[in-house]
Design a protein around this motif. Structure first.
Motif, PDB file in Angstrom:
ATOM      1  N   GLY B 114     -38.350 -21.240  18.596  1.00 39.13           N
ATOM      2  CA  GLY B 114     -38.465 -21.069  17.151  1.00 39.13           C
ATOM      3  C   GLY B 114     -39.021 -19.695  16.813  1.00 39.13           C
ATOM      4  O   GLY B 114     -38.470 -19.002  15.950  1.00 39.13           O
ATOM      5  N   ASN B 115     -40.084 -19.290  17.544  1.00 42.31           N
ATOM      6  CA  ASN B 115     -40.685 -17.969  17.299  1.00 42.31           C
ATOM      7  C   ASN B 115     -39.701 -16.859  17.581  1.00 42.31           C
ATOM      8  O   ASN B 115     -39.612 -15.886  16.825  1.00 42.31           O
ATOM      9  N   LEU B 116     -38.972 -17.017  18.637  1.00 46.28           N
ATOM     10  CA  LEU B 116     -37.995 -15.990  19.027  1.00 46.28           C
ATOM     11  C   LEU B 116     -36.914 -15.851  17.951  1.00 46.28           C
ATOM     12  O   LEU B 116     -36.562 -14.731  17.544  1.00 46.28           O
ATOM     13  N   ALA B 117     -36.445 -17.003  17.503  1.00 45.76           N
ATOM     14  CA  ALA B 117     -35.399 -16.985  16.472  1.00 45.76           C
ATOM     15  C   ALA B 117     -35.930 -16.339  15.189  1.00 45.76           C
ATOM     16  O   ALA B 117     -35.232 -15.529  14.559  1.00 45.76           O
ATOM     17  N   GLN B 118     -37.180 -16.687  14.886  1.00 40.83           N
ATOM     18  CA  GLN B 118     -37.785 -16.127  13.666  1.00 40.83           C
ATOM     19  C   GLN B 118     -37.932 -14.608  13.787  1.00 40.83           C
ATOM     20  O   GLN B 118     -37.641 -13.858  12.839  1.00 40.83           O
ATOM     21  N   ASP B 119     -38.352 -14.168  14.996  1.00 43.77           N
ATOM     22  CA  ASP B 119     -38.491 -12.722  15.248  1.00 43.77           C
ATOM     23  C   ASP B 119     -37.160 -12.018  15.081  1.00 43.77           C
ATOM     24  O   ASP B 119     -37.066 -10.916  14.527  1.00 43.77           O
ATOM     25  N   MET B 120     -36.114 -12.680  15.618  1.00 40.33           N
ATOM     26  CA  MET B 120     -34.774 -12.069  15.531  1.00 40.33           C
ATOM     27  C   MET B 120     -34.312 -11.950  14.076  1.00 40.33           C
ATOM     28  O   MET B 120     -33.725 -10.943  13.679  1.00 40.33           O
ATOM     29  N   VAL B 121     -34.606 -12.980  13.302  1.00 42.98           N
ATOM     30  CA  VAL B 121     -34.231 -12.953  11.872  1.00 42.98           C
ATOM     31  C   VAL B 121     -34.972 -11.822  11.158  1.00 42.98           C
ATOM     32  O   VAL B 121     -34.382 -11.063  10.376  1.00 42.98           O
ATOM     33  N   GLU B 122     -36.259 -11.704  11.483  1.00 44.14           N
ATOM     34  CA  GLU B 122     -37.085 -10.627  10.885  1.00 44.14           C
ATOM     35  C   GLU B 122     -36.517  -9.260  11.226  1.00 44.14           C
ATOM     36  O   GLU B 122     -36.381  -8.392  10.361  1.00 44.14           O
ATOM     37  N   ALA B 123     -36.195  -9.100  12.516  1.00 45.07           N
ATOM     38  CA  ALA B 123     -35.654  -7.815  12.982  1.00 45.07           C
ATOM     39  C   ALA B 123     -34.324  -7.502  12.294  1.00 45.07           C
ATOM     40  O   ALA B 123     -34.072  -6.348  11.893  1.00 45.07           O
TER      41      ALA B 123
END
Lengths: 190, 182
Positions: B114-123
């Motif tokens: 979930g964190n990784l996906a969120q980071d990717m969305v942010e990026a």
């Protein structure tokens, strides 16, 4: 000895301890002959007497105490061997056997010779055991190694005397053909 | 079982075996013969001695027990009971550790994804913002004044507006080649 059994049955602990002193050698040897491990034989012997102590109040015929005790021992040995077989599935083949320390300095000493004879003896016993059926093996051991009479064996195994004799006859016929063991015994006799 | 030996006067092997087990089981004739025949008695004794010696040797080659048997009181538990209890406790502990570890890993894994996906969305969002700024650096209010949101400026125009380091490359290059500056 029947009096002692009766006293032990009434909860007299010193009487039961006298029974232990009297029978522990026989029970220990009976177990060792079948499992060939000193430590486990000691533990099983202890276990046999603990079980006997717990249920001695239920013994009806004190004169049959010896065969009753031997039956507990035989049952415990069979349980042990059954569990060992199950455990052996999960273990490598060299685990679980007591290894005697080898000392090369004593190769020519009487102790070393005795050790060799001892190993030879048990190897012969294993060889003949492999040729006997389970019942033949049991009656043979009880009669000639544990020195019980036919009547006691019949009581321990819960078989008729004639059944015991039939198995014993077959076992003896196979023993007679076992030249190696017989020669080994003859050499030790002379 | 009752086969006779070639020599009818002596007991056969089967009768000797029977005699060793229980001589009362022998037929009367053979019992009488055994009682009188020294040779048959010797045959039986030889076998009996061998078997008796087997018992003695087994006893001789059995190590002496080192532990003394104790049946102290009701609290006494057999060593196999204690061993069994220890194995059971160890098994329960192992199961607990496995379950706990599995739970821990599972609880961490979805969070990590979930964190990784969120980071990717942010990026992704940040890169989009940067790209928009690269395309059109002016704020939206100024772009509205200009009237064009996409000026489609080419590289030459951008070079003209923002010369690269080292002066005015194109103009100086022309000058080196002898072109006339306007």
């Amino acid at each position: 000895m029947t009096d002692t059994v009766m006293q032990a049955r009434e909860g007299n602990r010193p009487a039961f301890e006298r029974l232990i002193d009297h029978y522990q050698g026989d029970i220990y040897r009976l177990i060792f002959y079948r499992i060939r491990s000193r430590m486990d034989a000691e533990d099983l012997t202890q276990d046999v007497f603990v079980r006997a102590y717990r249920s001695i109040s239920r013994i009806r015929e004190p004169h049959k105490f010896r065969s009753w005790l031997f039956r507990i021992a035989i049952n415990r040995v069979n349980d042990y061997l059954r569990k060992k077989r199950v455990r052996s599935i999960f273990k490598s083949s060299d685990e679980g056997t007591e290894v005697q320390p080898a000392d090369t300095d004593f190769q020519d000493t009487p102790e070393a010779l005795d050790q060799v004879l001892k190993e030879d003896f048990w190897r012969h016993i294993e060889r003949i055991a492999a040729k006997l059926s389970k019942m033949e093996h049991e009656v043979f051991m009880l009669r000639f190694m544990d020195n019980l009479n036919i009547n006691e064996i019949a009581r321990i195994l819960k078989k008729s005397e004639s059944t015991v004799k039939t198995h014993l006859y077959r076992a003896l016929a196979k023993f007679k053909k076992e030249k190696g063991l017989r020669q080994f015994l003859q050499e030790d006799l002379t | 079982m009752n086969t006779h030996s070639p020599d009818e006067r002596h007991l056969g092997e089967d009768h000797i075996l029977q005699a060793v087990i229980d001589d009362a089981d022998l037929p009367a004739l053979q019992q009488q013969h055994l009682a009188e025949c020294s040779r048959c008695q010797a045959d039986r004794e030889r076998l009996e001695n061998e078997l008796a010696h087997l018992g003695k040797m087994a006893q001789r080659y059995t190590p002496q027990p080192l532990k003394r048997i104790r049946v102290a009181d009701e609290k006494t538990r057999s060593p196999f009971f204690i061993r069994g209890f220890a194995f059971s406790a160890a098994a329960v502990a192992a199961v607990f550790i496995v379950v706990w570890a599995t739970f821990l890993i599972r609880s961490q894994q979805p969070g990590r994804i979930g964190n990784l996906a969120q980071d990717m969305v942010e990026a992704e969002r940040l890169m989009t913002e940067i790209n928009v700024l690269v395309e059109n650096a002016l704020p939206q209010a100024y772009l509205d004044i200009v009237g064009e949101t996409n000026l489609n400026l080419d590289e030459d125009f951008m070079d003209f507006l923002i010369p690269t380091d080292g002066g005015a490359p194109r103009i100086s290059a022309f000058a080196k080649k002898g072109s006339i500056l306007c």
